[in-house]
Design a protein around this motif. Structure first.
Motif, PDB file in Angstrom:
ATOM      1  N   ILE A   1      21.546 -19.345 -16.099  1.00 11.07           N
ATOM      2  CA  ILE A   1      20.053 -19.373 -17.149  1.00 11.07           C
ATOM      3  C   ILE A   1      20.523 -18.274 -17.482  1.00 11.07           C
ATOM      4  O   ILE A   1      19.803 -17.981 -18.747  1.00 11.07           O
ATOM      5  CB  ILE A   1      18.804 -19.979 -17.256  1.00 11.07           C
TER       6      ILE A   1
ATOM      7  N   GLY B   1      17.094 -16.285 -21.477  1.00 13.71           N
ATOM      8  CA  GLY B   1      16.447 -17.293 -21.290  1.00 13.71           C
ATOM      9  C   GLY B   1      14.992 -17.429 -21.349  1.00 13.71           C
ATOM     10  O   GLY B   1      14.164 -17.504 -21.421  1.00 13.71           O
TER      11      GLY B   1
ATOM     12  N   GLY C   1      20.053 -29.391 -13.780  1.00 11.05           N
ATOM     13  CA  GLY C   1      20.057 -30.115 -15.769  1.00 11.05           C
ATOM     14  C   GLY C   1      21.194 -29.338 -15.579  1.00 11.05           C
ATOM     15  O   GLY C   1      21.547 -28.633 -17.338  1.00 11.05           O
ATOM     16  N   GLY C   2      21.572 -27.973 -14.984  1.00  6.40           N
ATOM     17  CA  GLY C   2      22.084 -26.821 -15.315  1.00  6.40           C
ATOM     18  C   GLY C   2      23.404 -26.996 -15.242  1.00  6.40           C
ATOM     19  O   GLY C   2      23.840 -28.534 -14.837  1.00  6.40           O
TER      20      GLY C   2
ATOM     21  N   ALA D   1      13.666 -27.237 -16.528  1.00  3.36           N
ATOM     22  CA  ALA D   1      13.277 -28.327 -15.933  1.00  3.36           C
ATOM     23  C   ALA D   1      13.137 -28.253 -14.486  1.00  3.36           C
ATOM     24  O   ALA D   1      13.291 -28.164 -13.503  1.00  3.36           O
ATOM     25  CB  ALA D   1      13.364 -29.664 -16.617  1.00  3.36           C
TER      26      ALA D   1
ATOM     27  N   ALA E   1      11.520 -24.650 -24.886  1.00  3.94           N
ATOM     28  CA  ALA E   1      10.956 -24.476 -23.742  1.00  3.94           C
ATOM     29  C   ALA E   1      10.998 -25.861 -23.033  1.00  3.94           C
ATOM     30  O   ALA E   1      10.405 -26.755 -23.293  1.00  3.94           O
ATOM     31  CB  ALA E   1      10.077 -24.582 -23.311  1.00  3.94           C
ATOM     32  N   TYR E   2      11.814 -26.403 -21.975  1.00  4.62           N
ATOM     33  CA  TYR E   2      12.078 -27.757 -21.209  1.00  4.62           C
ATOM     34  C   TYR E   2      11.072 -26.759 -20.156  1.00  4.62           C
ATOM     35  O   TYR E   2      12.330 -26.342 -19.508  1.00  4.62           O
ATOM     36  CB  TYR E   2      13.164 -27.810 -21.190  1.00  4.62           C
ATOM     37  N   TYR E   3      10.375 -28.347 -19.579  1.00  6.63           N
ATOM     38  CA  TYR E   3      10.114 -28.020 -17.930  1.00  6.63           C
ATOM     39  C   TYR E   3       9.080 -28.783 -18.019  1.00  6.63           C
ATOM     40  O   TYR E   3       8.405 -29.623 -18.798  1.00  6.63           O
ATOM     41  CB  TYR E   3       8.994 -26.192 -17.669  1.00  6.63           C
TER      42      TYR E   3
ATOM     43  N   PHE F   1      15.717 -24.009 -20.567  1.00  7.31           N
ATOM     44  CA  PHE F   1      15.036 -24.895 -20.121  1.00  7.31           C
ATOM     45  C   PHE F   1      15.332 -24.597 -18.732  1.00  7.31           C
ATOM     46  O   PHE F   1      15.968 -23.576 -17.845  1.00  7.31           O
ATOM     47  CB  PHE F   1      17.097 -25.480 -19.647  1.00  7.31           C
TER      48      PHE F   1
END
Length: 349
Positions: free
Chosen positions: A335, A339, A8-9, A4, A307-309, A2
């Protein structure tokens, strides 16, 4: 995988524990709780500013907008870069909370405000008398929205120009900790010693649930800030939950530890990307953000693997496999290297 946003963490477990403790029993409301006294004293120590006024709000937008409203008049203009959060991501909140002050965009180099451009932009205002906006505060961001970092001397150059025109300077520190540990300087050196008059000291992007501090190094405007905060509906009645987060954040220098983790993760990711021959960096990744361009085929491989970005300038699934597209990759405190290594492994195929 993650990457993005550091929004979001998760919150740090120490922050959750602090909230649980704060939830016991009864205490005074609206910032009159003992924990806020401790937070105020701690931030004054951290910034070596014993007379500073310190306030808490729940969001970075509130911190920026209320601080700038306190520093400006409705007929003023605030000087900032085009990519400043107050320009791109706050839905005219500074204009709203100030009662109408506008923004004047100043040219930049590598996402940092250019001193010559600032000089020219300020000089161009107050040239139309009553028909144009009056000069207002300068607002800069450290670390910047592109992941670069102003040095104290670069900040001093900008605040010096502002001061020559009789203007104040605000620092948007949504990622203050990330910028600070990248520089290896003190909070005072990055703020008031370099000429900053007010700072939005961020915590939400660095392990808090939702708590930001506004620090006014000149307490002359403190009462006005308090009135604006209340009138703007940002004075929490159960303020103890903001204080609990900020106290945990500052305790044992947790805020610095989390920023170091995020920056180290970003450096590991940047090193791995440099080993990929098809990756171009758009900005120097000084803190915890990377902007890099690489072929669509790599984006598709990464996204398909989970993967998220954010991909900023095209559809990662439609078009020529070799077309370069821009990724924004943001590392938060949590992360870790696992990650990063998973991301790079997928990228290598």
């Amino acid at each position: 995988m993650f990457f993005a946003s550091d929004n979001g963490g998760p919150a740090h477990p120490a922050v959750i524990d602090a909230l649980a403790r704060a939830n016991e029993g009864y205490t005074s409301a609206y910032g009159a709780e003992p924990a806020m006294d401790r937070v105020r004293d701690r931030l004054r120590d951290v910034f070596e500013a014993p007379d500073a006024s310190v306030y808490l709000v729940a969001t970075g937008t509130a911190a920026n907008a209320l601080a700038l409203a306190t520093m400006s008049n409705p007929w003023d203009t605030v000087f900032c870069t085009a990519m400043a959060h107050i320009n791109e991501d706050e839905c005219n909140a500074p204009e709203f909370y100030s009662g109408g002050a506008k923004l004047t965009l100043v040219g930049d180099r590598d996402a940092k405000m250019d001193p010559h451009a600032l000089q020219a932009a300020i000089a161009a205002e107050e040239s139309r008398g009553v028909h144009g906006p009056q000069r207002g505060p300068v607002s800069i961001t450290n670390a910047t929205e592109k992941g670069t970092v102003y040095t104290p001397s670069e900040i001093a150059a900008l605040t010096g120009i502002a001061r020559d025109f009789g203007l104040k300077t605000h620092l948007d520190g949504a990622r203050f900790a990330n910028g600070l540990v990248a520089l290896g300087c003190t909070p005072a050196e990055m703020t008031w010693k370099a000429g900053i008059d007010a700072v939005s000291f961020g915590g939400t992007k660095n392990g808090l649930i939702g708590a930001e501090a506004v620090i006014l190094f000149d307490p002359e405007k403190a009462w006005e800030f308090e009135l604006r905060r209340k009138r703007g509906a940002h004075l929490f009645s159960k303020h103890r939950y903001l204080s609990a987060q900020m106290e945990a954040y500052l305790g044992d220098d947790l805020w610095l530890e989390m920023a170091r983790r995020a920056n180290a993760t970003c450096a590991r990711l940047a090193d791995g990307l440099r080993q990929q021959g098809s990756v171009e960096f758009l900005h120097q990744p000084d803190a915890n953000i990377i902007f890099a361009r690489f072929p669509r085929r790599l984006h598709k491989r990464l996204l398909d693997a989970g993967a998220y970005y954010y991909v900023w300038d095209g559809d990662p699934h439609e078009g020529s496999p070799e077309d370069p597209l821009t990724a924004r990759l943001v590392c938060d405190w949590s992360i870790g290297p696992e990650g990063v290594d998973a991301f790079l492994s997928v990228m290598r195929g």
